[in-house]
Design a protein around this motif. Structure first.
Motif, PDB file in Angstrom:
ATOM      1  N   TYR B 201       0.849  -1.197   0.000  1.00  0.00           N
ATOM      2  CA  TYR B 201       0.000   0.000   0.000  1.00  0.00           C
ATOM      3  C   TYR B 201       0.884   1.247   0.000  1.00  0.00           C
ATOM      4  CZ  TYR B 201      -4.155  -2.795   0.875  1.00  0.00           C
ATOM      5  OH  TYR B 201      -5.196  -3.686   0.747  1.00  0.00           O
ATOM      6  N   PRO B 202       0.329   2.385  -0.415  1.00  0.00           N
ATOM      7  CA  PRO B 202       1.081   3.634  -0.294  1.00  0.00           C
ATOM      8  C   PRO B 202       1.531   3.836   1.163  1.00  0.00           C
ATOM      9  CG  PRO B 202      -0.984   3.994  -1.489  1.00  0.00           C
ATOM     10  CD  PRO B 202      -1.018   2.588  -0.970  1.00  0.00           C
ATOM     11  N   VAL B 203       2.726   4.399   1.333  1.00  0.00           N
ATOM     12  CA  VAL B 203       3.223   4.694   2.685  1.00  0.00           C
ATOM     13  C   VAL B 203       2.414   5.865   3.245  1.00  0.00           C
ATOM     14  CG1 VAL B 203       5.226   5.453   4.019  1.00  0.00           C
ATOM     15  CG2 VAL B 203       5.514   3.841   2.108  1.00  0.00           C
ATOM     16  N   VAL B 204       1.982   5.714   4.491  1.00  0.00           N
ATOM     17  CA  VAL B 204       1.106   6.719   5.105  1.00  0.00           C
ATOM     18  C   VAL B 204       1.818   7.419   6.260  1.00  0.00           C
ATOM     19  CG1 VAL B 204      -0.975   5.443   4.481  1.00  0.00           C
ATOM     20  CG2 VAL B 204       0.094   5.041   6.728  1.00  0.00           C
ATOM     21  N   GLU B 205       1.324   8.606   6.598  1.00  0.00           N
ATOM     22  CA  GLU B 205       1.754   9.286   7.818  1.00  0.00           C
ATOM     23  C   GLU B 205       0.761   8.977   8.916  1.00  0.00           C
ATOM     24  OE1 GLU B 205       2.561  13.469   7.513  1.00  0.00           O
ATOM     25  OE2 GLU B 205       2.549  13.731   9.701  1.00  0.00           O
ATOM     26  N   SER B 206       1.284   8.659  10.089  1.00  0.00           N
ATOM     27  CA  SER B 206       0.454   8.303  11.238  1.00  0.00           C
ATOM     28  C   SER B 206       0.748   9.297  12.350  1.00  0.00           C
ATOM     29  CB  SER B 206       0.806   6.875  11.656  1.00  0.00           C
ATOM     30  OG  SER B 206       0.186   6.533  12.853  1.00  0.00           O
ATOM     31  N   ILE B 217      -2.788   9.784   7.278  1.00  0.00           N
ATOM     32  CA  ILE B 217      -2.914  10.483   5.997  1.00  0.00           C
ATOM     33  C   ILE B 217      -2.293   9.615   4.911  1.00  0.00           C
ATOM     34  CG2 ILE B 217      -2.390  12.580   4.694  1.00  0.00           C
ATOM     35  CD1 ILE B 217      -1.927  13.982   7.399  1.00  0.00           C
ATOM     36  N   ALA B 218      -3.082   9.315   3.890  1.00  0.00           N
ATOM     37  CA  ALA B 218      -2.604   8.480   2.789  1.00  0.00           C
ATOM     38  C   ALA B 218      -2.688   9.255   1.482  1.00  0.00           C
ATOM     39  CB  ALA B 218      -3.450   7.208   2.696  1.00  0.00           C
ATOM     40  N   PRO B 219      -1.585   9.358   0.729  1.00  0.00           N
ATOM     41  CA  PRO B 219      -0.230   8.954   1.117  1.00  0.00           C
ATOM     42  C   PRO B 219       0.391   9.996   2.045  1.00  0.00           C
ATOM     43  CG  PRO B 219      -0.193   9.977  -1.044  1.00  0.00           C
ATOM     44  CD  PRO B 219      -1.638   9.950  -0.623  1.00  0.00           C
ATOM     45  N   ALA B 220       1.542   9.658   2.643  1.00  0.00           N
ATOM     46  CA  ALA B 220       2.228  10.588   3.542  1.00  0.00           C
ATOM     47  C   ALA B 220       2.601  11.850   2.777  1.00  0.00           C
ATOM     48  CB  ALA B 220       3.476   9.923   4.118  1.00  0.00           C
ATOM     49  N   PRO B 221       2.132  13.020   3.225  1.00  0.00           N
ATOM     50  CA  PRO B 221       2.390  14.257   2.474  1.00  0.00           C
ATOM     51  C   PRO B 221       3.890  14.565   2.381  1.00  0.00           C
ATOM     52  CG  PRO B 221       0.675  14.609   4.121  1.00  0.00           C
ATOM     53  CD  PRO B 221       1.272  13.263   4.400  1.00  0.00           C
ATOM     54  N   GLY B 222       4.318  14.950   1.205  1.00  0.00           N
ATOM     55  CA  GLY B 222       5.687  15.415   1.022  1.00  0.00           C
ATOM     56  C   GLY B 222       6.742  14.333   1.060  1.00  0.00           C
ATOM     57  N   SER B 224       9.230  11.759  -0.286  1.00  0.00           N
ATOM     58  CA  SER B 224       9.843  11.604  -1.610  1.00  0.00           C
ATOM     59  C   SER B 224       9.513  10.228  -2.175  1.00  0.00           C
ATOM     60  CB  SER B 224      11.357  11.777  -1.513  1.00  0.00           C
ATOM     61  OG  SER B 224      11.941  10.643  -0.914  1.00  0.00           O
ATOM     62  N   ALA B 225       9.425  10.164  -3.492  1.00  0.00           N
ATOM     63  CA  ALA B 225       9.144   8.878  -4.140  1.00  0.00           C
ATOM     64  C   ALA B 225      10.223   7.857  -3.794  1.00  0.00           C
ATOM     65  CB  ALA B 225       9.038   9.073  -5.660  1.00  0.00           C
ATOM     66  N   ASP B 226      11.462   8.322  -3.666  1.00  0.00           N
ATOM     67  CA  ASP B 226      12.563   7.406  -3.331  1.00  0.00           C
ATOM     68  C   ASP B 226      12.383   6.796  -1.946  1.00  0.00           C
ATOM     69  OD1 ASP B 226      13.763   7.786  -5.719  1.00  0.00           O
ATOM     70  OD2 ASP B 226      15.440   8.993  -4.960  1.00  0.00           O
ATOM     71  N   LEU B 227      12.082   7.647  -0.962  1.00  0.00           N
ATOM     72  CA  LEU B 227      11.953   7.128   0.395  1.00  0.00           C
ATOM     73  C   LEU B 227      10.696   6.260   0.520  1.00  0.00           C
ATOM     74  CD1 LEU B 227      13.222   6.942   3.158  1.00  0.00           C
ATOM     75  CD2 LEU B 227      12.008   9.044   3.826  1.00  0.00           C
ATOM     76  N   ALA B 228       9.617   6.646  -0.189  1.00  0.00           N
ATOM     77  CA  ALA B 228       8.400   5.817  -0.180  1.00  0.00           C
ATOM     78  C   ALA B 228       8.708   4.433  -0.749  1.00  0.00           C
ATOM     79  CB  ALA B 228       7.289   6.492  -0.983  1.00  0.00           C
ATOM     80  N   ALA B 229       9.422   4.394  -1.877  1.00  0.00           N
ATOM     81  CA  ALA B 229       9.759   3.101  -2.491  1.00  0.00           C
ATOM     82  C   ALA B 229      10.687   2.297  -1.583  1.00  0.00           C
ATOM     83  CB  ALA B 229      10.406   3.336  -3.858  1.00  0.00           C
ATOM     84  N   HIS B 230      11.632   2.996  -0.958  1.00  0.00           N
ATOM     85  CA  HIS B 230      12.552   2.315  -0.033  1.00  0.00           C
ATOM     86  C   HIS B 230      11.767   1.693   1.129  1.00  0.00           C
ATOM     87  CE1 HIS B 230      15.910   1.573   2.649  1.00  0.00           C
ATOM     88  NE2 HIS B 230      15.326   2.328   3.557  1.00  0.00           N
ATOM     89  N   GLY B 260      20.946  15.261   6.222  1.00  0.00           N
ATOM     90  CA  GLY B 260      19.678  15.996   6.279  1.00  0.00           C
ATOM     91  C   GLY B 260      18.555  15.331   5.493  1.00  0.00           C
ATOM     92  N   THR B 261      18.899  14.378   4.595  1.00  0.00           N
ATOM     93  CA  THR B 261      17.858  13.666   3.843  1.00  0.00           C
ATOM     94  C   THR B 261      17.080  12.758   4.792  1.00  0.00           C
ATOM     95  OG1 THR B 261      19.422  13.596   2.023  1.00  0.00           O
ATOM     96  CG2 THR B 261      17.457  12.223   1.823  1.00  0.00           C
ATOM     97  N   PRO B 262      15.752  12.768   4.713  1.00  0.00           N
ATOM     98  CA  PRO B 262      14.994  11.898   5.621  1.00  0.00           C
ATOM     99  C   PRO B 262      15.326  10.413   5.430  1.00  0.00           C
ATOM    100  CG  PRO B 262      13.550  13.530   4.610  1.00  0.00           C
ATOM    101  CD  PRO B 262      14.874  13.619   3.899  1.00  0.00           C
ATOM    102  N   GLN B 263      15.333   9.710   6.534  1.00  0.00           N
ATOM    103  CA  GLN B 263      15.519   8.254   6.547  1.00  0.00           C
ATOM    104  C   GLN B 263      14.411   7.646   7.400  1.00  0.00           C
ATOM    105  OE1 GLN B 263      19.361   7.571   8.273  1.00  0.00           O
ATOM    106  NE2 GLN B 263      20.443   7.978   6.335  1.00  0.00           N
TER     107      GLN B 263
END
Lengths: 383, 383
Positions: B201-206, B217-222, B224-230, B260-263
């Motif tokens: 499923y799309p990655v969500v913010e909880s 919130i689906a999908p998690a706002p903001g 990145s496509a890279d971090l979502a795929a990861h 500084g890139t989100p992980q």
């Protein structure tokens, strides 16, 4: 919490899907079913097994229910009046429901309201049929028992008065109707609550095969906005004038008008969730089942608008093979977007045992996916 | 028809909604519930009342089921192994489920897989906690009982070893974790079937409030496509490596990386339908509940993609008023598009008694509608 109890009479698939829709609403659902094996009885917690034709059974069932509603139109009108006299809200009420139970009453009322219908007349014998045909309707004539028919049962198409003996054998009243040269069948579905709130679903096209609903397309392709609005307004007006509470399906014939512009005539009325509204489960913001529950409880109604440009419903009929499970696996694997709705019923040839919904932007693709799944489940498509 | 029987252990709202999702699939649903008043027991036909901690009860319940699955993670591992030895498929199986039951086992396994987690250590007393803090984690330290915690229960945040006595009083193993300075919480939800098909499923913010999920919130706002795929790939890898069957929720912390890139770090695992996936009922082509049923039966999985640009889920918690019905009427009237899901539970302050889903194109509007309905139902919003 003091959430109310809906009592539904009849254990078929409409009750099954109404229960499903009631679960998220938090309402309690009580079922009167003929047998524990009935479609809805398999999935409902609070089931009474009994005969809806028996008033004592109905009265006992109604105790503890905040409202009584129906999976079918076969409960005797006098029983419904008795329940109302007991103080049990019956929705739709008997004075409305009689128009869905008795085709003669329905035609007379629609005539009085000026709602366009096929030519029709109550007939008593083949000579009446001959007279009806000669006075403008022509042959073939459609003969219908005024009560108890469904899915092509209780309906005859006769090409002369000589063929018209059988419908009169049961001794029940018969309605003669002209065979309308319709271009297609439509349905205008609305839901109305006791305090008069009402919503109208998009007008759909309904395709029948052998007198049984095969496919429903939402919205009806190529229908003008004017005719769609006219059909919705007519359905809302019928619901209000007849005092309908709950879901009302107005089955329509689309016919060419005098100037060639399409018009609609009313074919049938159904006052319950209806096969032409099954697409709403996956294709509308609020399903017909959820809105029926909301209406009979006088809850605010939900938004009836579509969620996709096109939604197609195809009925799954029983074929020659009693076990559909391997076909079901195939269909789920072939189309991960397929929405399948099985009724838990034994497969018999021609019996409605489920339906599928598909939706999307491309009508041809959406239709193909629905038709393939329904055909594969029935066994008429094998690849 | 030979449609299979799913037996679900636990009568909470997850079982209630799994039953709801199973009805259209035509599968038969059997429930083991503590009491007849439990959320799911109110709406399921085939209910056994009994104690899931008793192996004889489980064995008796499992007879006639084609597969056993769970509404919660509390069934003792040895009982699950006994059912498997009896030849009953248990999905997820005990060797997978132990990672959702025991946080110590989970952390050790994720370490071995190289999955990033908060710093952590099994601790036996406050001196161990002190040592863990001094070796890099720092105070405050999170202490969790390795088994049995949920929704903030079994979790302590301690600012010094002096505050760390209580978690050890019960004599059960305790896991110490660093308090991660996360920017937000995410969840990567996947479903995996026995033969290895999987969907993400799309990655969500909880968003949690007081340790309890408040909004998803689906999908998690903001994101990145890279971090979502990861995050999706990581969840799929965890599901495969641990042999998960059914729905796996991977709860994540989003943290700033060295540059500084989100992980993301893994917070918790849940192997059942999960609160962070409730949005899928109205926001995805196939809900988590339907896909959980499909997975445990090894049916082909359904499409997990979203149906709207934004879907927001807000939990409805109990407030000071035991009767929500008038607030419920107000919410249905205010927002005809609102999708409400009530669990049939008695209202107690802070108890999850339902949730609402909203969806649409405008995130601010979708969030406002969900928050208003949840707040109004709880009684914290009165206009």
């Amino acid at each position: 919490m003091t959430f109310p109890v809906v009592g539904m009479v009849g254990g078929g698939q409409l009750a099954r899907m109404t229960h499903e829709a009631g679960i998220p609403l938090g309402i309690k659902f009580k079922l009167l079913s003929d047998t524990p094996q009935d479609s809805a009885a398999q999935v409902v917690s609070d089931v009474v097994i009994g005969d809806y034709r028996d008033l004592d059974t109905l009265r006992s069932f109604a105790r503890g229910c905040d409202v009584i509603t129906f999976d079918h139109e076969h409960v005797p009108t006098e029983h419904l009046k008795a329940l109302e006299a007991d103080g049990i809200p019956v929705r739709p009420g008997p004075d409305a429901l009689v128009h869905a139970q008795d085709k003669g009453v329905m035609r007379a009322r629609l005539d009085a309201l000026g709602v366009p219908c096929p030519r029709h007349r109550l007939v008593s014998d083949p000579a009446d049929v001959e007279a009806f045909a000669n006075e403008g309707a022509g042959f073939p004539v459609i003969l219908k028992t005024v009560r108890g028919g469904y899915d092509g049962k209780g309906v005859w198409v006769v090409r002369s008065s000589k063929e018209a003996a059988e419908p009169f054998r049961a001794g029940v009243p018969v309605l003669a109707e002209e065979k309308v040269p319709f271009t297609r069948e439509l349905a205008a579905n609305v839901v109305r609550s006791p305090h008069g709130q009402a919503v109208a679903y998009p007008v759909v096209e309904s395709i029948q095969v052998d007198g049984v609903c095969d496919t429903v397309i939402a919205p009806a392709p190529g229908l003008s906005a004017d005719l769609a609005a006219h059909a919705q307004e007519m359905a809302l007006r019928i619901a209000a004038e007849l005092g309908v509470v709950g879901h009302l399906a107005v089955e329509l014939f689309e016919v060419p008008g005098p100037d060639g512009t399409p018009q609609v005539l009313v074919n049938e009325l159904a006052m319950r969730p209806h096969n032409s509204g099954h697409w709403t489960q996956d294709g509308a913001i609020t399903s017909q089942f959820a809105n029926h529950v909301r209406a009979v409880l006088d809850l605010p109604l939900g938004d009836p608008r579509p969620r996709a440009p096109w939604t197609v419903m195809a009925n799954v009929l029983g074929g020659d093979f009693p076990d559909m499970y391997s076909a079901y696996l195939h269909c789920l694997a072939r189309d991960p977007q397929l929405k399948i709705h099985m009724y838990g019923k034994d497969v018999k040839p021609g019996r409605k045992v489920g339906h599928v919904n598909t939706y999307g932007d491309d009508l041809a693709d959406v239709r193909e996916r629905a038709a393939h799944a329904a055909g594969y489940l029935r066994g008429t498509i094998t690849e």
